[in-house]
Design an enzyme around this catalytic site. Structure first.
Site, PDB file in Angstrom:
ATOM      1  N   ASP A   1     -18.231   0.179   3.630  1.00  8.49           N
ATOM      2  CA  ASP A   1     -18.027  -0.864   4.643  1.00  8.49           C
ATOM      3  C   ASP A   1     -18.642  -0.302   5.928  1.00  8.49           C
ATOM      4  O   ASP A   1     -19.474   0.619   5.866  1.00  8.49           O
ATOM      5  CB  ASP A   1     -16.530  -1.180   4.802  1.00  8.49           C
TER       6      ASP A   1
ATOM      7  N   GLY B   1      -8.136  -4.824  -1.585  1.00  8.94           N
ATOM      8  CA  GLY B   1      -7.701  -3.612  -0.884  1.00  8.94           C
ATOM      9  C   GLY B   1      -8.685  -3.286   0.218  1.00  8.94           C
ATOM     10  O   GLY B   1      -9.756  -3.894   0.306  1.00  8.94           O
ATOM     11  N   LYS B   2      -8.344  -2.391   1.081  1.00  9.02           N
ATOM     12  CA  LYS B   2      -9.274  -1.936   2.122  1.00  9.02           C
ATOM     13  C   LYS B   2      -8.759  -0.621   2.674  1.00  9.02           C
ATOM     14  O   LYS B   2      -7.550  -0.369   2.662  1.00  9.02           O
ATOM     15  CB  LYS B   2      -9.353  -2.963   3.264  1.00  9.02           C
ATOM     16  N   GLY B   3      -9.668   0.202   3.160  1.00  7.28           N
ATOM     17  CA  GLY B   3      -9.247   1.482   3.731  1.00  7.28           C
ATOM     18  C   GLY B   3     -10.053   1.801   4.957  1.00  7.28           C
ATOM     19  O   GLY B   3     -11.040   1.123   5.273  1.00  7.28           O
TER      20      GLY B   3
ATOM     21  N   ILE C   1      -4.923   0.092   2.314  1.00  7.00           N
ATOM     22  CA  ILE C   1      -4.028  -1.049   2.138  1.00  7.00           C
ATOM     23  C   ILE C   1      -4.358  -1.708   0.808  1.00  7.00           C
ATOM     24  O   ILE C   1      -5.511  -2.032   0.539  1.00  7.00           O
ATOM     25  CB  ILE C   1      -4.192  -2.066   3.287  1.00  7.00           C
TER      26      ILE C   1
END
Ligand code: NAD
Length: 455
Positions: free
Chosen positions: A181, A140-142, A95
Site C-alpha cells: 500500500d 484487513g489492513k496494516g 486490523i
C-alpha cells in the site's frame, strides 16, 4: 496520432484556502502548510457509507452491527536497530475486519500519518472490495506510523522484518495476507515472505509463499500485479467513456499521487491518447497544457522520489492544481483530499478514485450536485486485490501464468463489476458508491443468513 487539447487554468474566486486533509498538512511547493477546519474521521466516514447502503438494501441490523466494527485490532510495539546503532521503538497495526468470505486480505501502509482509525477504515473497505469483486477474501489492513523516506534500505528491511516477527501467527497464507500500500512495495513483500517462511517451521516452508501478495515476480509474485490497480482504474475509465461515446483520444486528465497507482494509471491511459495536464504528489504540483510524458515522469519520480523539479511544465500550488480544467481527475494519493473547496474548484467530468477515500462525504455531495460522476474507490482501485488473488492462486498451485491470462481475467472482472455497480445504481436510484457498497453488503448478508453465527 496524439491530439492534445490545451487545458487552461481556471481561477475560482471563492477558493480561499484548500480544505483537504484535515489532520494531515499538505506542504505546497512554497512550503506553506494548508490546514483545514473540516474535521475528518476516516473510520466514521466508512461507517456512514455502511449505514447508508444498509438502508438501501434493507439489511438485517444485526449484520450491520457486526460489520460496523473490525473483528480484531492488533497493535504491536517493536524495537529496531538503526544504522547509527541507536534503537527505535515502532508502533504497528494490523486490523482484521472480516474473514467471513475468506482469509483477511489487505495492504500494509508506511506513512507518518497512519492511525488506528485510518487502518480500521481501510480494513473495512477491503471487506467490501473483495465482496464486490467476488473474491474469496475478507478484509484487513496494516501499517506503521513512520516516514519511510527518512530511512535507509537496510533500516527499512529491519523495520519490515521486525514488524513481521511481531505479528507472528496473526498473518498466514490461509489466515491473513498482506500486500503493498502507500509507502510499501514488492521488495518489502519479499522481506515479509522471507521472515515469515523462516519463522514458522521447515515442514510447510514452501507452502507459505502466499503469506503476502504483490511480491517480486522472481520470489513468487505474478506478472501484472505491479500495474494492476492502475490498470483497473483505466478499465473503469474506458467503460465510463464507452457508455457516453466519449473519445479518450485527445482528452485531458489530472493525477494526484504519482506512486504505484497514479503512475501506472497514467502510463496505461497515455496509450489511449489521453493527455496528462497536471500532476502532484507530496513534493509539489506541476501543470503542462501540452501534456506530460508519462514514461519520463515515472522515471523521474523513481529516481528523485517525487515530481518536484521535473524539467517540464510549470510549478503550481495545490489550490491551482484543483482548478486545472480536465476531462478526468484521478486522485491516487491519500484519503481526504477532495473536500468541499476542492469539489467546488474541480472542473472535470469524472473522478476515478484510485486512492482509498480521497473524497470526503461533503466533497462528494458537491461533486454529484455539480453533475460530476464519482467512480468510487471500492470499485475503481479493486484491480490490485483482484490480481493479488490471482497471485495467491498461482502460489497455491505452484503455477506462473502468462501476462495475457492475468490481463484478460482482470479486464473481465473489472468490467463485470463496473456494470453491476452502474446497473444497481440505476435500479435503486442511488450514487455509484452506495451501489458498490450495496452489492457487497448483499453478498455478505446472504452468507450470514446461510451460516448464521457461531455457536
Ligand atoms: P505509493 O506509496 O506508491 O504512492 C503514494 C503517492 O501519494 C505518492 O506519489 C506520494 O507522493 C503521494 N502522496 C503522499 N502523501 C501525499 C500528500 N500529503 N499530498 C499529495 N500526495 C501525497 O502508494 P500507492 O500504492 O500508489 O497508493 C496510493 C493510494 O491508492 C492509497 O490510497 C492506497 O490505499 C490506494 N490503493 C493502492 C493499491 C495498490 O495496489 N498499491 C491498491 C488499492 C488502493
Amino acid at each position: 496520432m496524439r491530439r492534445v487539447q490545451k487545458a487552461p487554468l481556471h481561477r475560482v474566486p471563492e477558493l480561499g484556502s484548500a480544505t483537504g486533509n484535515a489532520r494531515k498538512p499538505i506542504v505546497s511547493r512554497k512550503g506553506s502548510t494548508l490546514m483545514s477546519t473540516e474535521r475528518y474521521e476516516f473510520f466514521q466516514v466508512i461507517q456512514g457509507y455502511l449505514k447508508t447502503a444498509a438502508r438501501v438494501i434493507n439489511m438485517d441490523p444485526t449484520v450491520e452491527q457486526i460489520l460496523a466494527q473490525p473483528r480484531n485490532e492488533i497493535i504491536v510495539h517493536f524495537p529496531v536497530r538503526m544504522d547509527s546503532g541507536e534503537i527505535k521503538v515502532f508502533k504497528g497495526y494490523r486490523i482484521q475486519h472480516s474473514n467471513l468470505l475468506g482469509p483477511f486480505k489487505g495492504g500494509i501502509r508506511y506513512h507518518e500519518s497512519v492511525t488506528l482509525d485510518d487502518v480500521k477504515a481501510l480494513a473495512a473497505m477491503m471487506t467490501w472490495k473483495c465482496a464486490l469483486m467476488r473474491l474469496p477474501f475478507g478484509g484487513g489492513k496494516g501499517g506503521i506510523k513512520f516516514n519511510p523516506r527518512e530511512h535507509t534500505q537496510s533500516e527499512l528491511q529491519r523495520i519490515t522484518r521486525r514488524f513481521t516477527h511481531a505479528l507472528g501467527g496473526n498473518i498466514g497464507p490461509e489466515y491473513d495476507i498482506p500486500a503493498p500500500d502507500v509507502g510499501t512495495n514488492a521488495q518489502m513483500m519479499a522481506w515479509i515472505m522471507d521472515t515469515y517462511m523462516n519463522t514458522v517451521g521447515h515442514v510447510n516452508k514452501q507452502a507459505n509463499r502466499g503469506v503476502v501478495t504483490g511480491k517480486p515476480v522472481h520470489s513468487g509474485g505474478t506478472v501484472g500485479r505491479e500495474k494492476a490497480t492502475g490498470q483497473g482504474v483505466v478499465h473503469c475509465i474506458t467503460e465510463w467513456a464507452r457508455a457516453r461515446r466519449f473519445n479518450l483520444e485527445g482528452c485531458t486528465y489530472v493525477v494526484q499521487g504519482f506512486g504505484n497507482v497514479g503512475s501506472n494509471a497514467a502510463t496505461i491511459l497515455s496509450k489511449y491518447g489521453a493527455s496528462l495536464v497536471a500532476v502532484g504528489d507530496h513534493t509539489g504540483y506541476l501543470y503542462n497544457p501540452e501534456g506530460f510524458n508519462e514514461h519520463k515522469l515515472t522515471e523521474w519520480v523513481r529516481e528523485h522520489k517525487g515530481v518536484a523539479g521535473y524539467p517540464s511544465g510549470k510549478t503550481i500550488t495545490r489550490e491551482e492544481f484543483f482548478q486545472v480544467k480536465s476531462d478526468i481527475f484521478i486522485p491516487a494519493a491519500l484519503e481526504n483530499q477532495v473536500g468541499v473547496a476542492e469539489a467546488k474548484a474541480l472542473d472535470t467530468k469524472v473522478i476515478v478514485e484510485g486512492a482509498n477515500g480521497p473524497c470526503t462525504p461533503d466533497g462528494e455531495k458537491v461533486l454529484l450536485d455539480r453533475g460530476i460522476t464519482v467512480i468510487p474507490d471500492v470499485l475503481a482501485n479493486s484491480g490490485g486485490v483482484t490480481v493479488s488473488y490471482y497471485e495467491w492462486v498461482q502460489n497455491k498451485r505452484s503455477e506462473s501464468w502468462e501476462i495475457d491470462e492475468v490481463d484478460h481475467r482482470l479486464e473481465t472482472a473489472m468490467k463485470r463489476s463496473y456494470h453491476e455497480v452502474v446497473d444497481f445504481a440505476q435500479s435503486k436510484n442511488v450514487d455509484l458508491r452506495t451501489a458498490a457498497y450495496g452489492i457487497a453488503l448483499q453478498r455478505i448478508e446472504a452468507v450470514y443468513r446461510e451460516r448464521d453465527i457461531f455457536p
